[in-house]
Write a protein that holds these residues in place. Structure first.
Motif, mmCIF file in Angstrom:
data_model
loop_
_atom_site.group_PDB
_atom_site.id
_atom_site.type_symbol
_atom_site.label_atom_id
_atom_site.label_comp_id
_atom_site.label_asym_id
_atom_site.label_seq_id
_atom_site.Cartn_x
_atom_site.Cartn_y
_atom_site.Cartn_z
ATOM 1 N N SER A 1 6.741 5.287 3.294
ATOM 2 C CA SER A 1 7.686 5.379 2.188
ATOM 3 C C SER A 1 7.691 4.091 1.361
ATOM 4 N N ALA A 2 7.709 2.959 2.029
ATOM 5 C CA ALA A 2 7.688 1.672 1.331
ATOM 6 C C ALA A 2 6.374 1.475 0.582
ATOM 7 N N ALA A 3 5.275 1.872 1.187
ATOM 8 C CA ALA A 3 3.967 1.732 0.532
ATOM 9 C C ALA A 3 3.893 2.620 -0.712
ATOM 10 N N ARG A 4 4.417 3.844 -0.621
ATOM 11 C CA ARG A 4 4.412 4.750 -1.781
ATOM 12 C C ARG A 4 5.242 4.175 -2.927
ATOM 13 N N LYS A 5 6.389 3.593 -2.589
ATOM 14 C CA LYS A 5 7.241 3.012 -3.633
ATOM 15 C C LYS A 5 6.553 1.812 -4.294
ATOM 16 N N ALA A 6 5.789 1.061 -3.528
ATOM 17 C CA ALA A 6 5.136 -0.134 -4.054
ATOM 18 C C ALA A 6 3.933 0.202 -4.934
ATOM 19 N N ASP A 7 3.138 1.180 -4.525
ATOM 20 C CA ASP A 7 1.944 1.547 -5.293
ATOM 21 C C ASP A 7 1.540 2.968 -4.917
ATOM 22 N N LEU A 8 2.003 3.909 -5.689
ATOM 23 C CA LEU A 8 1.784 5.314 -5.395
ATOM 24 C C LEU A 8 0.302 5.668 -5.329
ATOM 25 N N ALA A 9 -0.498 5.132 -6.225
ATOM 26 C CA ALA A 9 -1.928 5.478 -6.257
ATOM 27 C C ALA A 9 -2.631 5.031 -4.985
ATOM 28 N N VAL A 10 -2.384 3.811 -4.557
ATOM 29 C CA VAL A 10 -3.012 3.312 -3.327
ATOM 30 C C VAL A 10 -2.539 4.141 -2.138
ATOM 31 N N ALA A 11 -1.255 4.391 -2.084
ATOM 32 C CA ALA A 11 -0.694 5.154 -0.975
ATOM 33 C C ALA A 11 -1.272 6.566 -0.939
ATOM 34 N N GLN A 12 -1.441 7.202 -2.099
ATOM 35 C CA GLN A 12 -1.982 8.562 -2.129
ATOM 36 C C GLN A 12 -3.425 8.611 -1.645
ATOM 37 N N ASN A 13 -4.161 7.525 -1.818
ATOM 38 C CA ASN A 13 -5.546 7.482 -1.333
ATOM 39 C C ASN A 13 -5.633 7.142 0.143
ATOM 40 N N LEU A 14 -4.669 6.409 0.644
ATOM 41 C CA LEU A 14 -4.726 5.876 2.003
ATOM 42 C C LEU A 14 -3.999 6.745 3.034
ATOM 43 N N ILE A 15 -2.832 7.198 2.716
ATOM 44 C CA ILE A 15 -1.941 7.809 3.697
ATOM 45 C C ILE A 15 -2.365 9.191 4.197
ATOM 46 N N PRO A 16 -2.966 10.063 3.399
ATOM 47 C CA PRO A 16 -3.260 11.425 3.894
ATOM 48 C C PRO A 16 -4.053 11.480 5.197
ATOM 49 N N ALA B 1 0.348 -5.933 2.364
ATOM 50 C CA ALA B 1 0.180 -6.486 1.020
ATOM 51 C C ALA B 1 1.069 -5.769 0.001
ATOM 52 N N LEU B 2 1.199 -4.453 0.150
ATOM 53 C CA LEU B 2 1.993 -3.676 -0.801
ATOM 54 C C LEU B 2 3.490 -3.962 -0.694
ATOM 55 N N THR B 3 3.946 -4.303 0.501
ATOM 56 C CA THR B 3 5.396 -4.419 0.732
ATOM 57 C C THR B 3 5.875 -5.861 0.849
ATOM 58 N N GLN B 4 5.094 -6.808 0.342
ATOM 59 C CA GLN B 4 5.541 -8.205 0.384
ATOM 60 C C GLN B 4 6.906 -8.319 -0.259
ATOM 61 N N GLY B 5 7.753 -9.119 0.319
ATOM 62 C CA GLY B 5 9.098 -9.287 -0.194
ATOM 63 C C GLY B 5 10.096 -8.336 0.456
ATOM 64 N N GLN B 6 9.602 -7.335 1.159
ATOM 65 C CA GLN B 6 10.470 -6.378 1.850
ATOM 66 C C GLN B 6 10.340 -6.484 3.364
ATOM 67 N N THR B 7 9.559 -7.433 3.818
ATOM 68 C CA THR B 7 9.186 -7.492 5.231
ATOM 69 C C THR B 7 10.383 -7.507 6.163
ATOM 70 N N GLU B 8 11.341 -8.386 5.929
ATOM 71 C CA GLU B 8 12.481 -8.489 6.848
ATOM 72 C C GLU B 8 13.313 -7.210 6.846
ATOM 73 N N GLU B 9 13.499 -6.632 5.678
ATOM 74 C CA GLU B 9 14.249 -5.381 5.580
ATOM 75 C C GLU B 9 13.508 -4.262 6.337
ATOM 76 N N LEU B 10 12.195 -4.190 6.159
ATOM 77 C CA LEU B 10 11.410 -3.158 6.855
ATOM 78 C C LEU B 10 11.426 -3.374 8.362
ATOM 79 N N LEU B 11 11.280 -4.615 8.794
ATOM 80 C CA LEU B 11 11.313 -4.896 10.236
ATOM 81 C C LEU B 11 12.659 -4.498 10.842
ATOM 82 N N ALA B 12 13.734 -4.747 10.128
ATOM 83 C CA ALA B 12 15.060 -4.357 10.629
ATOM 84 C C ALA B 12 15.147 -2.839 10.761
ATOM 85 N N GLN B 13 14.646 -2.126 9.782
ATOM 86 C CA GLN B 13 14.640 -0.656 9.845
ATOM 87 C C GLN B 13 13.774 -0.161 10.994
ATOM 88 N N LEU B 14 12.610 -0.774 11.159
ATOM 89 C CA LEU B 14 11.694 -0.366 12.232
ATOM 90 C C LEU B 14 12.330 -0.579 13.604
#
Length: 175
Positions: free
Chosen positions: A55-70, A118-131
């Motif tokens: 979800s975080a990767a898609r928000k950061a760069d939808l095109a990259v996420a669409q190529n990578l995540i499937p 790389a896509l989620t830089q700046g969100q790391t601490e928030e993502l780690l807390a969620q994880l």
């Protein structure tokens, strides 16, 4: 470069692998308590990737996420489907085989975790807390009906794997 998300997920892979090792330590008997813990922790891990990391990767760069995540979503579907049937040595061999390929692709340089980091830089601490706060996925009892393994075989096929080829390679390695 500091890669806390990469480290978090890699350490989780190692922890989950240790549970599988403990479940299969005795070749004559699967330790079902450890297998249950392996199963719930693996499904939790997939939930963390699907719901938080992707979800975080898609928000950061939808095109990259669409190529990578499937690819990873298809493999997650196959892994999840393999968790439905009761464990047997052969089924655990298939699960282990798939996890080795899947985890390596996530962890390797330039793999899923590096890209998402790389896509989620700046969100790391928030993502780690969620994880860290992610709860286990409730699981149903295993289903011994033939339809369960048939569904898993189809899910593997959609992800690009042949169940019977994997079994044959496992049998060749063991002989």
């Amino acid at each position: 470069m500091n890669k806390p998300l990469h480290q978090f997920f890699t350490e989780d892979h190692q922890r989950i692998d240790q549970l599988l090792d403990k479940a299969t330590a005795n070749p004559d008997q699967i330790e079902l308590d450890y297998y249950h813990r392996f199963r719930t922790q693996l499904l939790r891990h997939i939930k963390m990737e699907e719901k938080i990391l992707f979800s975080a990767a898609r928000k950061a760069d939808l095109a990259v996420a669409q190529n990578l995540i499937p690819r990873y979503r298809l493999e997650h579907g196959a892994i999840t489907a393999l968790m439905v049937s009761p464990p047997t040595p052969l089924l655990l061999g298939v699960i282990r085989h798939l996890l080795e390929i899947h985890d390596t692709a996530e962890e390797e340089p330039g793999g899923l975790y590096d890209v998402c980091e790389a896509l989620t830089q700046g969100q790391t601490e928030e993502l780690l807390a969620q994880l860290r706060a992610t709860e286990e996925v409730p699981v149903h009892p295993q289903n011994p009906a033939p339809i369960a393994i048939e569904s898993a075989i189809r899910a593997l096929s959609r992800a690009g794997y042949d169940f019977y080829e994997i079994i044959n390679s496992i049998n060749l390695q063991n002989s």
